[in-house]
Design an enzyme around this catalytic site. Structure first.
Site, PDB file in Angstrom:
ATOM      1  N   GLN A  31       6.258   3.885   3.707  1.00 34.29           N
ATOM      2  CA  GLN A  31       5.523   3.172   4.763  1.00 34.29           C
ATOM      3  C   GLN A  31       6.475   2.683   5.846  1.00 34.29           C
ATOM      4  O   GLN A  31       7.700   2.717   5.681  1.00 34.29           O
ATOM      5  CB  GLN A  31       4.797   1.976   4.145  1.00 34.29           C
ATOM      6  CG  GLN A  31       5.711   1.030   3.397  1.00 34.29           C
ATOM      7  CD  GLN A  31       5.028   0.257   2.304  1.00 34.29           C
ATOM      8  OE1 GLN A  31       3.813   0.299   2.134  1.00 34.29           O
ATOM      9  NE2 GLN A  31       5.806  -0.482   1.510  1.00 34.29           N
ATOM     10  N   ASP A  86       7.729  -9.619  -0.693  1.00 37.24           N
ATOM     11  CA  ASP A  86       8.211 -10.711   0.162  1.00 37.24           C
ATOM     12  C   ASP A  86       8.680 -11.908  -0.658  1.00 37.24           C
ATOM     13  O   ASP A  86       9.383 -12.782  -0.153  1.00 37.24           O
ATOM     14  CB  ASP A  86       7.120 -11.142   1.147  1.00 37.24           C
ATOM     15  CG  ASP A  86       5.839 -11.557   0.451  1.00 37.24           C
ATOM     16  OD1 ASP A  86       5.790 -12.674  -0.092  1.00 37.24           O
ATOM     17  OD2 ASP A  86       4.880 -10.765   0.464  1.00 37.24           O
ATOM     18  N   GLU A 106       8.053  -4.000  -7.407  1.00 42.96           N
ATOM     19  CA  GLU A 106       7.717  -3.620  -6.032  1.00 42.96           C
ATOM     20  C   GLU A 106       8.157  -2.177  -5.801  1.00 42.96           C
ATOM     21  O   GLU A 106       9.309  -1.822  -6.084  1.00 42.96           O
ATOM     22  CB  GLU A 106       8.415  -4.568  -5.050  1.00 42.96           C
ATOM     23  CG  GLU A 106       8.490  -4.093  -3.620  1.00 42.96           C
ATOM     24  CD  GLU A 106       7.130  -3.943  -2.951  1.00 42.96           C
ATOM     25  OE1 GLU A 106       6.844  -2.830  -2.431  1.00 42.96           O
ATOM     26  OE2 GLU A 106       6.365  -4.935  -2.945  1.00 42.96           O
ATOM     27  N   ASP A 137       7.354   1.966  -9.388  1.00 40.15           N
ATOM     28  CA  ASP A 137       5.915   2.145  -9.244  1.00 40.15           C
ATOM     29  C   ASP A 137       5.210   1.227 -10.241  1.00 40.15           C
ATOM     30  O   ASP A 137       5.361   1.376 -11.460  1.00 40.15           O
ATOM     31  CB  ASP A 137       5.573   3.612  -9.518  1.00 40.15           C
ATOM     32  CG  ASP A 137       4.095   3.922  -9.373  1.00 40.15           C
ATOM     33  OD1 ASP A 137       3.291   2.979  -9.171  1.00 40.15           O
ATOM     34  OD2 ASP A 137       3.734   5.111  -9.467  1.00 40.15           O
ATOM     35  N   ASP A 156      -0.338  -8.354  -6.323  1.00 42.94           N
ATOM     36  CA  ASP A 156      -0.130  -8.813  -4.946  1.00 42.94           C
ATOM     37  C   ASP A 156       0.070  -7.577  -4.075  1.00 42.94           C
ATOM     38  O   ASP A 156       1.171  -7.275  -3.630  1.00 42.94           O
ATOM     39  CB  ASP A 156       1.082  -9.740  -4.908  1.00 42.94           C
ATOM     40  CG  ASP A 156       1.315 -10.367  -3.544  1.00 42.94           C
ATOM     41  OD1 ASP A 156       0.544 -10.059  -2.615  1.00 42.94           O
ATOM     42  OD2 ASP A 156       2.271 -11.139  -3.410  1.00 42.94           O
ATOM     43  N   SER A 157      -1.023  -6.858  -3.860  1.00 40.68           N
ATOM     44  CA  SER A 157      -0.934  -5.535  -3.242  1.00 40.68           C
ATOM     45  C   SER A 157      -1.360  -5.555  -1.779  1.00 40.68           C
ATOM     46  O   SER A 157      -1.965  -6.505  -1.294  1.00 40.68           O
ATOM     47  CB  SER A 157      -1.831  -4.556  -4.004  1.00 40.68           C
ATOM     48  OG  SER A 157      -3.194  -4.927  -3.837  1.00 40.68           O
ATOM     49  N   THR A 158      -1.046  -4.457  -1.111  1.00 37.32           N
ATOM     50  CA  THR A 158      -1.610  -4.209   0.210  1.00 37.32           C
ATOM     51  C   THR A 158      -3.052  -3.749   0.036  1.00 37.32           C
ATOM     52  O   THR A 158      -3.596  -3.745  -1.066  1.00 37.32           O
ATOM     53  CB  THR A 158      -0.792  -3.130   0.936  1.00 37.32           C
ATOM     54  OG1 THR A 158      -0.746  -1.953   0.106  1.00 37.32           O
ATOM     55  CG2 THR A 158       0.631  -3.604   1.193  1.00 37.32           C
ATOM     56  N   ASP A 159      -3.689  -3.351   1.132  1.00 39.88           N
ATOM     57  CA  ASP A 159      -5.071  -2.870   1.063  1.00 39.88           C
ATOM     58  C   ASP A 159      -5.146  -1.571   0.247  1.00 39.88           C
ATOM     59  O   ASP A 159      -4.123  -0.906   0.033  1.00 39.88           O
ATOM     60  CB  ASP A 159      -5.602  -2.619   2.481  1.00 39.88           C
ATOM     61  CG  ASP A 159      -5.742  -3.911   3.273  1.00 39.88           C
ATOM     62  OD1 ASP A 159      -6.000  -4.950   2.647  1.00 39.88           O
ATOM     63  OD2 ASP A 159      -5.581  -3.876   4.502  1.00 39.88           O
ATOM     64  N   PRO A 163       0.236   3.434  -0.375  1.00 41.05           N
ATOM     65  CA  PRO A 163       0.851   3.135  -1.669  1.00 41.05           C
ATOM     66  C   PRO A 163       0.037   2.172  -2.527  1.00 41.05           C
ATOM     67  O   PRO A 163       0.176   2.170  -3.750  1.00 41.05           O
ATOM     68  CB  PRO A 163       2.194   2.490  -1.278  1.00 41.05           C
ATOM     69  CG  PRO A 163       2.462   2.953   0.099  1.00 41.05           C
ATOM     70  CD  PRO A 163       1.125   3.101   0.758  1.00 41.05           C
TER      71      PRO A 163
END
Length: 282
Positions: A31, A86, A106, A137, A156-159, A163
């Site tokens: 990304q 983060d 992460e 992963d 605690d993921s992205t949308d 990934p």
């Protein structure tokens, strides 16, 4: 002429922030990762052009995803955080003296490195001796994890795109359930209540493949699309918000909390009617 960053939520909505500086631009194998300085929210971390955290409101998301499940578990000792490079979620978890071990898994090392350099207020905790950082992963990590060994798993993921897509599937939630002890809890970010009904129903249906019970809750994150955000807890037993440990809450350094308080520990589970209807709740 002013520089603006705009996040497009869908074809009809955009959210704009005036930018005073571009501090970092990077590309990993997964990304794009950017850090910009905005006039309204200070430094802002972007992944694939979407807002992840900002200096001035990150505390809402991190306090809600960490403390609510930690206080509803009887004695959280072993925790895995999937995503969250983060470091903000780990920072909040470490405020609980009962927690002996936190593994941050992460997938993208560039996120961790960028946070350490530009967001030390969230990432400094990653050097704590209770924390292990694995650049791996999360799907494979939990699939191979020892069964019945974890107290909390925090997604605690992205949308659910790119990934992060695999972290919203039935197979993944089954892996999480296997890794948790019988009294274990999972929590995931579950998108804005304003999103389409099919998105929320898909998340709930997939969660039910691994867990017998789910419990959504909400909070206000101004830099996330549409402002109102949700998280969902899942377990093999019925989750009762009134069972949270008031005694442990009062021992926490609550003077550092900027969002969560005792009243919100219960109030965050009071869902707006339109959201309950989307979830098929009464």
């Amino acid at each position: 002429m002013h520089l603006w960053f705009q996040e497009e939520d869908d074809s009809s909505l955009r959210f704009g922030y005036r930018v005073s500086d571009v501090l970092f631009r990077g590309q990993s194998e997964f990304q794009t990762v950017d850090v910009i300085e905005t006039e309204a929210y200070g430094r802002m971390l972007l992944i694939d052009g979407l807002v992840m955290i900002t200096e001035r409101d990150e505390f809402v998301y991190h306090e809600m995803i960490a403390h609510v499940p930690a206080l509803l578990h009887n004695k959280p000792e072993k925790v895995v955080v999937i995503g969250g490079g983060d470091g903000g979620t780990v920072r909040e978890l470490l405020k609980h003296p009962e927690i002996k071990e936190v593994v941050l898994c992460e997938i993208d090392g560039l996120v961790v490195d960028t946070a350490k350099k530009y967001f030390p207020q969230t990432a400094a905790c990653l050097s704590d001796p209770r924390v292990s950082v694995k650049i791996a992963d999360g799907i494979a990590y939990l699939k191979d994890h020892q069964p019945d060994s974890l107290d909390l798993v925090i997604i605690d993921s992205t949308d659910p795109i790119g990934p992060g897509e695999g972290l919203f599937t039935k197979d993944f939630y089954k892996s999480v359930a296997r890794a948790l002890k019988s009294d274990g809890l999972m929590v995931c970010q579950s998108e804005s209540p304003w999103y389409e009904e099919n998105i929320h129903q898909r998340i709930q249906n997939n969660l039910s493949a691994g867990f017998a019970h789910t419990k959504p809750y909400v909070g206000c994150v101004p830099t996330y699309p549409r402002g109102l955000w949700s998280w969902t807890m899942a377990a093999q037993y019925e989750i009762n918000p009134e069972n949270y440990s008031c005694e442990r809450f009062n021992k926490l350094p609550t003077e550092d909390f900027q969002y969560l308080n005792e009243a919100l520990m219960l109030a965050c589970f009071a869902l707006p009617n339109f959201f309950k209807r989307k979830l098929g709740l009464k």
